[in-house]
Scaffold this active site. Structure first.
Site, PDB file in Angstrom:
ATOM      1  N   CYS A  83       0.809  -1.225   0.000  1.00 44.85           N
ATOM      2  CA  CYS A  83       0.000   0.000   0.000  1.00 44.85           C
ATOM      3  C   CYS A  83       0.841   1.273   0.000  1.00 44.85           C
ATOM      4  O   CYS A  83       0.318   2.350  -0.256  1.00 44.85           O
ATOM      5  CB  CYS A  83      -0.958   0.003   1.184  1.00 44.85           C
ATOM      6  SG  CYS A  83      -0.184   0.243   2.789  1.00 44.85           S
ATOM      7  N   HIS A 120      -2.682  11.456  15.274  1.00 42.42           N
ATOM      8  CA  HIS A 120      -3.154  10.675  14.122  1.00 42.42           C
ATOM      9  C   HIS A 120      -2.018   9.791  13.619  1.00 42.42           C
ATOM     10  O   HIS A 120      -0.914  10.268  13.363  1.00 42.42           O
ATOM     11  CB  HIS A 120      -3.610  11.625  13.013  1.00 42.42           C
ATOM     12  CG  HIS A 120      -3.926  10.943  11.727  1.00 42.42           C
ATOM     13  ND1 HIS A 120      -5.095  10.243  11.533  1.00 42.42           N
ATOM     14  CD2 HIS A 120      -3.221  10.846  10.573  1.00 42.42           C
ATOM     15  CE1 HIS A 120      -5.094   9.748  10.296  1.00 42.42           C
ATOM     16  NE2 HIS A 120      -3.972  10.102   9.694  1.00 42.42           N
TER      17      HIS A 120
END
Length: 149
Positions: A83, A120
């Protein structure tokens, strides 16, 4: 605090795991993090695919939050997903990360944040390998790697 939140907190304290939450002002985070780390960790940014320093890291060790140092992932759970970001099938501890619904950009995803500082990290998807079937797709900028040994 909701009774569910209190129960989770009490459970962690009973196990002696109590993770102290870290809260800082945005100015403090800006001073402590690089521009890229701040963008990813505090503004929910994403580094470009295949560019992160830890994407192809195959060394044994542990991955910690770049903002607060909390242990997040171990090298034994890292795998090549193709990915473009470091991928893991399980966090180091079940309570190391928190998951949040993310409907930004017209997509339905699950955001992953550091349980200690709220930074995050990336997203988790249900297309990973066994035993969990999960793929934690994590920004290199949100991580610090500590080599084993």
């Amino acid at each position: 605090m909701s009774s569910r939140s209190q129960a989770a907190k009490d459970s962690k304290e009973d196990r002696g795991v109590r993770m102290e939450k870290i809260e800082k002002t945005e100015d403090e985070w800006r001073r402590e993090l690089t521009a890229e780390q701040y963008h990813v960790l505090r503004e929910k940014g994403t580094e470009r695919a295949f560019t992160g320093a830890l994407y192809q890291n195959d060394e044994d060790g542990s991955y910690h939050c770049a903002a607060c140092g909390a242990l997040l992932f171990q090298s034994e759970t890292k795998f090549e997903s193709g990915c473009g970001w470091p991928s893991f099938f399980d966090p180091a501890e079940s309570d190391a990360v928190e998951r949040h619904e993310d409907n930004s950009f017209g997509m339905r995803r699950v955001e992953v944040t550091c349980a200690r500082c709220g930074g995050h990290l990336g997203h988790v998807f249900p297309d990973g390998p066994r035993p969990t079937g999960l793929r934690y797709c994590i920004n290199s900028a949100s991580l610090k790697f500590e080599k084993q040994g």
